[in-house]
Design a protein around this motif. Structure first.
Motif, PDB file in Angstrom:
ATOM      1  N   TRP A 126      19.355  -6.366   1.360  1.00 13.68           N
ATOM      2  CA  TRP A 126      18.428  -5.375   0.832  1.00 13.68           C
ATOM      3  C   TRP A 126      18.391  -4.163   1.754  1.00 13.68           C
ATOM      4  N   LYS A 127      18.296  -2.984   1.162  1.00 12.46           N
ATOM      5  CA  LYS A 127      18.189  -1.733   1.917  1.00 12.46           C
ATOM      6  C   LYS A 127      16.808  -1.141   1.694  1.00 12.46           C
ATOM      7  N   ARG A 128      16.119  -0.818   2.798  1.00 13.65           N
ATOM      8  CA  ARG A 128      14.787  -0.230   2.699  1.00 13.65           C
ATOM      9  C   ARG A 128      14.884   1.170   2.094  1.00 13.65           C
ATOM     10  N   GLY A 129      13.852   1.581   1.374  1.00 12.85           N
ATOM     11  CA  GLY A 129      13.828   2.846   0.654  1.00 12.85           C
ATOM     12  C   GLY A 129      14.109   4.073   1.498  1.00 12.85           C
ATOM     13  N   ASP A 130      13.745   4.057   2.784  1.00  6.66           N
ATOM     14  CA  ASP A 130      14.023   5.208   3.644  1.00  6.66           C
ATOM     15  C   ASP A 130      15.469   5.215   4.141  1.00  6.66           C
ATOM     16  N   GLY A 131      16.240   4.172   3.807  1.00 12.32           N
ATOM     17  CA  GLY A 131      17.653   4.108   4.183  1.00 12.32           C
ATOM     18  C   GLY A 131      17.911   3.724   5.625  1.00 12.32           C
ATOM     19  N   ALA A 134      -4.689  -6.993  11.024  1.00 16.07           N
ATOM     20  CA  ALA A 134      -6.105  -6.700  11.273  1.00 16.07           C
ATOM     21  C   ALA A 134      -6.972  -6.860  10.024  1.00 16.07           C
ATOM     22  N   LEU A 135      -6.937  -8.039   9.443  1.00 13.58           N
ATOM     23  CA  LEU A 135      -7.767  -8.348   8.280  1.00 13.58           C
ATOM     24  C   LEU A 135      -7.557  -7.360   7.132  1.00 13.58           C
ATOM     25  N   GLY A 136      -6.340  -6.876   7.000  1.00 22.34           N
ATOM     26  CA  GLY A 136      -5.998  -5.976   5.900  1.00 22.34           C
ATOM     27  C   GLY A 136      -6.368  -4.534   6.133  1.00 22.34           C
ATOM     28  N   MET A 137      -6.762  -4.187   7.359  1.00 21.21           N
ATOM     29  CA  MET A 137      -7.162  -2.809   7.638  1.00 21.21           C
ATOM     30  C   MET A 137      -5.983  -1.936   8.048  1.00 21.21           C
ATOM     31  N   LEU A 138      -4.886  -2.522   8.459  1.00 23.78           N
ATOM     32  CA  LEU A 138      -3.695  -1.786   8.871  1.00 23.78           C
ATOM     33  C   LEU A 138      -2.525  -2.313   8.052  1.00 23.78           C
ATOM     34  N   CYS A 139      -2.167  -1.569   6.994  1.00 22.40           N
ATOM     35  CA  CYS A 139      -1.148  -2.023   6.045  1.00 22.40           C
ATOM     36  C   CYS A 139      -0.068  -0.959   5.866  1.00 22.40           C
ATOM     37  N   LYS A 140       1.088  -1.405   5.409  1.00 23.16           N
ATOM     38  CA  LYS A 140       2.185  -0.494   5.113  1.00 23.16           C
ATOM     39  C   LYS A 140       2.982  -1.034   3.936  1.00 23.16           C
ATOM     40  N   ASN A 141       3.382  -0.137   3.056  1.00 20.81           N
ATOM     41  CA  ASN A 141       4.226  -0.478   1.906  1.00 20.81           C
ATOM     42  C   ASN A 141       5.653  -0.025   2.161  1.00 20.81           C
ATOM     43  N   ALA A 142       6.601  -0.705   1.541  1.00 21.61           N
ATOM     44  CA  ALA A 142       8.007  -0.288   1.586  1.00 21.61           C
ATOM     45  C   ALA A 142       8.674  -0.647   0.272  1.00 21.61           C
ATOM     46  N   SER A 143       9.577   0.201  -0.142  1.00 24.72           N
ATOM     47  CA  SER A 143      10.401  -0.110  -1.318  1.00 24.72           C
ATOM     48  C   SER A 143      11.764  -0.558  -0.827  1.00 24.72           C
ATOM     49  N   TRP A 144      12.438  -1.385  -1.645  1.00 20.52           N
ATOM     50  CA  TRP A 144      13.727  -1.976  -1.272  1.00 20.52           C
ATOM     51  C   TRP A 144      14.675  -1.942  -2.456  1.00 20.52           C
ATOM     52  N   GLN A 145      15.952  -1.797  -2.170  1.00 17.86           N
ATOM     53  CA  GLN A 145      16.988  -1.837  -3.197  1.00 17.86           C
ATOM     54  C   GLN A 145      17.965  -2.943  -2.842  1.00 17.86           C
ATOM     55  N   ARG A 146      18.276  -3.786  -3.821  1.00 20.18           N
ATOM     56  CA  ARG A 146      19.228  -4.876  -3.570  1.00 20.18           C
ATOM     57  C   ARG A 146      20.640  -4.308  -3.412  1.00 20.18           C
TER      58      ARG A 146
END
Length: 133
Positions: A36-41, A117-129
């Motif tokens: 998988w490749k992360r969306g930012d490449g 941290a109990l869901g207070m510090l989160c990050k999303n990422a998109s991925w391409q197979r």
């Protein structure tokens, strides 16, 4: 300066954690296994079984200044949720951190969300197979 360095390290760990994961369920595992490749490449990971769990291992990094390295690994323990969603935890042995993780996976794309941290510090990422196993 020390707080900035620690925060950068935690954010790098979050970036690593949202690298795709897998579950104990064979159908969920098979949907995630492969490259998988992360969306930012900047990152390519390989997702495969590792013992009774599934691991996501960095196989290519474009820019290592964010604290990510080739060979970094996440050990995933996820359950199949409703529809295409997987949810559970990911352990980062290099940083000794455990994250809450949700992944919405399809055959060619995925979106992951990792939280500390109990869901207070989160990050999303998109991925391409890139390939399946």
């Amino acid at each position: 300066m020390r707080n900035i360095t620690r925060r950068t390290s935690i954010l790098s760990a979050l970036t690593l954690v949202i690298i795709l994961a897998a579950t104990h369920s064979l159908s969920a595992d098979s949907r995630l296994h492969g490259e998988w490749k992360r969306g930012d490449g900047n990152v390519v990971v390989s997702i495969a079984p590792c013992g009774l769990k599934t691991c996501s291992t960095n196989t290519w990094i474009g820019d290592t200044s964010g604290g990510e390295n080739i060979g970094d690994r996440l050990i995933m323990n996820l359950d199949k949720g409703s529809g295409s969603v997987l949810a559970g935890e990911a352990y980062d042995p290099r940083r000794n951190l455990t994250y809450k993780l949700k992944i919405d996976v399809s055959e060619t794309r995925s979106i992951s969300r990792g939280c500390l941290a109990l869901g207070m510090l989160c990050k999303n990422a998109s991925w391409q197979r890139l390939s399946a196993r």
